[in-house]
Write a protein that holds these residues in place. Structure first.
Motif, PDB file in Angstrom:
ATOM      1  N   PHE A 176       0.822  -1.211   0.000  1.00 55.28           N
ATOM      2  CA  PHE A 176       0.000   0.000   0.000  1.00 55.28           C
ATOM      3  C   PHE A 176       0.859   1.266   0.000  1.00 55.28           C
ATOM      4  O   PHE A 176       0.426   2.316  -0.473  1.00 55.28           O
ATOM      5  CB  PHE A 176      -0.968  -0.009   1.183  1.00 55.28           C
ATOM      6  N   ASN A 177       2.074   1.154   0.500  1.00 53.86           N
ATOM      7  CA  ASN A 177       3.008   2.271   0.405  1.00 53.86           C
ATOM      8  C   ASN A 177       3.427   2.527  -1.039  1.00 53.86           C
ATOM      9  O   ASN A 177       3.570   3.671  -1.472  1.00 53.86           O
ATOM     10  CB  ASN A 177       4.253   1.984   1.256  1.00 53.86           C
ATOM     11  N   ALA A 178       3.599   1.443  -1.806  1.00 54.81           N
ATOM     12  CA  ALA A 178       4.140   1.564  -3.169  1.00 54.81           C
ATOM     13  C   ALA A 178       3.100   2.008  -4.191  1.00 54.81           C
ATOM     14  O   ALA A 178       3.455   2.566  -5.229  1.00 54.81           O
ATOM     15  CB  ALA A 178       4.752   0.231  -3.602  1.00 54.81           C
ATOM     16  N   VAL A 179       1.823   1.749  -3.918  1.00 56.62           N
ATOM     17  CA  VAL A 179       0.805   2.070  -4.925  1.00 56.62           C
ATOM     18  C   VAL A 179       0.464   3.556  -4.887  1.00 56.62           C
ATOM     19  O   VAL A 179       0.372   4.163  -3.819  1.00 56.62           O
ATOM     20  CB  VAL A 179      -0.467   1.217  -4.719  1.00 56.62           C
ATOM     21  N   VAL A 180       0.314   4.148  -6.062  1.00 56.57           N
ATOM     22  CA  VAL A 180      -0.095   5.552  -6.132  1.00 56.57           C
ATOM     23  C   VAL A 180      -1.576   5.647  -5.796  1.00 56.57           C
ATOM     24  O   VAL A 180      -2.338   4.689  -5.955  1.00 56.57           O
ATOM     25  CB  VAL A 180       0.168   6.155  -7.531  1.00 56.57           C
ATOM     26  N   ARG A 181      -2.007   6.803  -5.332  1.00 56.83           N
ATOM     27  CA  ARG A 181      -3.420   6.987  -5.000  1.00 56.83           C
ATOM     28  C   ARG A 181      -4.245   6.927  -6.282  1.00 56.83           C
ATOM     29  O   ARG A 181      -3.883   7.538  -7.281  1.00 56.83           O
ATOM     30  CB  ARG A 181      -3.619   8.305  -4.264  1.00 56.83           C
ATOM     31  N   GLY A 182      -5.318   6.167  -6.215  1.00 53.67           N
ATOM     32  CA  GLY A 182      -6.097   5.892  -7.412  1.00 53.67           C
ATOM     33  C   GLY A 182      -5.657   4.638  -8.137  1.00 53.67           C
ATOM     34  O   GLY A 182      -6.266   4.233  -9.127  1.00 53.67           O
ATOM     35  N   GLY A 183      -4.595   3.991  -7.634  1.00 55.27           N
ATOM     36  CA  GLY A 183      -4.085   2.757  -8.215  1.00 55.27           C
ATOM     37  C   GLY A 183      -4.708   1.532  -7.563  1.00 55.27           C
ATOM     38  O   GLY A 183      -5.698   1.631  -6.821  1.00 55.27           O
ATOM     39  N   TYR A 184      -4.099   0.373  -7.820  1.00 56.19           N
ATOM     40  CA  TYR A 184      -4.692  -0.892  -7.394  1.00 56.19           C
ATOM     41  C   TYR A 184      -3.643  -1.813  -6.775  1.00 56.19           C
ATOM     42  O   TYR A 184      -2.473  -1.796  -7.163  1.00 56.19           O
ATOM     43  CB  TYR A 184      -5.342  -1.600  -8.585  1.00 56.19           C
ATOM     44  N   VAL A 185      -4.103  -2.618  -5.815  1.00 54.71           N
ATOM     45  CA  VAL A 185      -3.284  -3.673  -5.212  1.00 54.71           C
ATOM     46  C   VAL A 185      -4.084  -4.966  -5.285  1.00 54.71           C
ATOM     47  O   VAL A 185      -5.290  -4.982  -5.000  1.00 54.71           O
ATOM     48  CB  VAL A 185      -2.942  -3.356  -3.737  1.00 54.71           C
ATOM     49  N   ALA A 186      -3.424  -6.059  -5.679  1.00 55.03           N
ATOM     50  CA  ALA A 186      -4.059  -7.377  -5.656  1.00 55.03           C
ATOM     51  C   ALA A 186      -3.232  -8.303  -4.783  1.00 55.03           C
ATOM     52  O   ALA A 186      -1.993  -8.273  -4.827  1.00 55.03           O
ATOM     53  CB  ALA A 186      -4.186  -7.951  -7.060  1.00 55.03           C
ATOM     54  N   ILE A 187      -3.914  -9.105  -3.972  1.00 55.24           N
ATOM     55  CA  ILE A 187      -3.216 -10.033  -3.085  1.00 55.24           C
ATOM     56  C   ILE A 187      -3.811 -11.431  -3.216  1.00 55.24           C
ATOM     57  O   ILE A 187      -5.003 -11.597  -3.443  1.00 55.24           O
ATOM     58  CB  ILE A 187      -3.261  -9.585  -1.606  1.00 55.24           C
ATOM     59  N   THR A 188      -2.941 -12.422  -3.087  1.00 52.61           N
ATOM     60  CA  THR A 188      -3.359 -13.821  -3.021  1.00 52.61           C
ATOM     61  C   THR A 188      -2.984 -14.358  -1.656  1.00 52.61           C
ATOM     62  O   THR A 188      -1.927 -14.009  -1.114  1.00 52.61           O
ATOM     63  CB  THR A 188      -2.646 -14.664  -4.095  1.00 52.61           C
ATOM     64  N   SER A 189      -3.844 -15.197  -1.093  1.00 50.93           N
ATOM     65  CA  SER A 189      -3.497 -15.882   0.154  1.00 50.93           C
ATOM     66  C   SER A 189      -3.816 -17.357   0.035  1.00 50.93           C
ATOM     67  O   SER A 189      -4.954 -17.736  -0.288  1.00 50.93           O
ATOM     68  CB  SER A 189      -4.273 -15.301   1.342  1.00 50.93           C
ATOM     69  N   THR A 190      -2.809 -18.202   0.266  1.00 51.70           N
ATOM     70  CA  THR A 190      -3.027 -19.644   0.367  1.00 51.70           C
ATOM     71  C   THR A 190      -3.062 -20.066   1.831  1.00 51.70           C
ATOM     72  O   THR A 190      -3.055 -21.257   2.144  1.00 51.70           O
ATOM     73  CB  THR A 190      -1.920 -20.427  -0.374  1.00 51.70           C
TER      74      THR A 190
END
Length: 375
Positions: free
Chosen positions: A142-156
């Motif tokens: 969340f630090n690296a993403v610009v505002r208005g951008g997107y983050v996707a996460i996978t959890s196993t």
């Protein structure tokens, strides 16, 4: 390292030859020098389609391994200008370089700790696809993403998120975790809740826009907006879910407490804090379905992706967790009725991709129980 060439989507990449790393005739991707998991093809397929709608330009694949995910993004999504690949393992970095050259991908390759890299760069899409829990990487993503951008996460890491390991849930996700009948959905809600809290530290709002469960993992896409007030608004939607193990009655609350069922007096089980809002942006789901049907019929597991997206589209209108029909039927000492009959009886319900014997509805548990009784 002995390599073979495989094709996935529009990418052709080199991966470790599974036959060279078999043990007693069996193979696990974690046994190879560089990780490539064909069981994650659906995850990558659907991610390609979602990103084709979101249209990011600069992508960070923070835990790249073979590089397949980032390579597919570059080759299959129109408008991607650059992909940043990263892996802490030098064997992986060597293989990534071979694979991006093979596929003529425009990108940079780093050999760093993912958290260190994510504190040095900015991009409009950050992908976190770890082996296990994404929790250690959330704050830096969340630090690296610009505002208005997107983050996707996978959890196993389902053992923690669905309460098979309640201590792991507390340690990794700060969740009070007891097994409820609809824990498969609570797992993704618990994961979202953890992500929202991590983003809020940075005064960013991580809004879930597309979430799903498949096979043995969760996948969540967030739109990230700036502002403490937006973050506070999301935090206000974190709740604790309660279920009576005896009669199936449910409650939810902003607060954690040990309470007894108001219907039968049994001590209720609890899960939270977890996200209590929508799991999907319905416009995005519709766009993903249309894009899938018009542009992506070539996908390796197209039929599986199509079925999943169609089910998600139908259940996206319902915000409360699903009802598990076998759980409720057993409390009534009754055989499980045909699911389609219960859905018809409720008149406002659908299947859910979380559970084959689950249904989504806006009706309350008493109404669901009544439909089970008469069917």
């Amino acid at each position: 390292m002995k390599l073979i060439k495989i094709k996935e989507g529009k990418a052709e990449i080199l991966v470790p030859d599974p036959k060279s790393y078999e043990i007693d005739g069996k193979f696990d991707p974690s046994w190879a020098p560089v990780f490539y998991n064909p069981k994650m093809t659906l995850n990558r397929d659907l991610s390609v389609v979602v990103l084709s709608v979101l249209k990011p330009k600069k992508i960070v694949d923070a835990l790249s391994a073979s590089g397949i995910r980032g390579i597919r993004y570059f080759k299959e999504i129109e408008g991607v200008e650059k992909v940043i690949f990263n892996d802490l393992d030098k064997n992986a970095v060597e293989l990534i370089n071979k694979n991006i050259e093979l596929n003529k991908v425009k990108g940079e390759v780093f050999n760093k700790d993912a958290n260190a890299l994510l504190h040095e760069i900015k991009a409009d899409f950050i992908d976190i696809d770890p082996f296990g829990s994404p929790a250690p990487f959330l704050l830096s993503a969340f630090n690296a993403v610009v505002r208005g951008g997107y983050v996707a996460i996978t959890s196993t890491d389902l053992s923690a998120l669905v309460c098979s390991s309640k201590y792991s849930a507390r340690r990794k996700y700060d969740i009070y975790c007891e097994r409820l009948s609809f824990s498969r959905e609570l797992g993704v809600r618990g994961l979202i809740g953890k992500a929202i809290r991590e983003a809020a530290i940075l005064e960013k709002a991580a809004i879930p826009i597309f979430s799903f469960y498949y096979d043995y993992y969760y996948r969540v896409f967030f739109k990230v907006e700036g502002g403490a007030k937006r973050a506070d608004n999301l935090l206000s939607k974190l709740v604790y879910y309660y279920e009576c193990p005896n009669c199936g009655y449910r409650e939810r609350s902003e607060y954690y407490e040990r309470i007894k069922c108001t219907k039968c007096g049994t001590l209720m089980r609890v899960y939270g804090p977890a996200w209590g809002g929508e799991l999907y942006n319905t416009d995005l789901v519709s766009d993903v379905k249309n894009k899938l049907q018009s542009n992506f019929t070539y996908l390796p597991v197209y039929n599986h992706v199509t079925r999943l997206v169609s089910t998600v589209e139908n259940e996206a209108m319902y915000t409360q967790p699903y009802y598990k029909l076998d759980f409720l039927s057993s409390r009534l000492k009754k055989n499980v009725p045909a699911k389609n009959k219960v859905i018809s009886c409720l008149s406002d319900a659908s299947n859910t991709h979380f559970d084959n014997v689950g249904i989504k509805t806006s009706k309350n548990v008493e109404e669901v129980i009544q439909c089970i009784k008469i069917n």
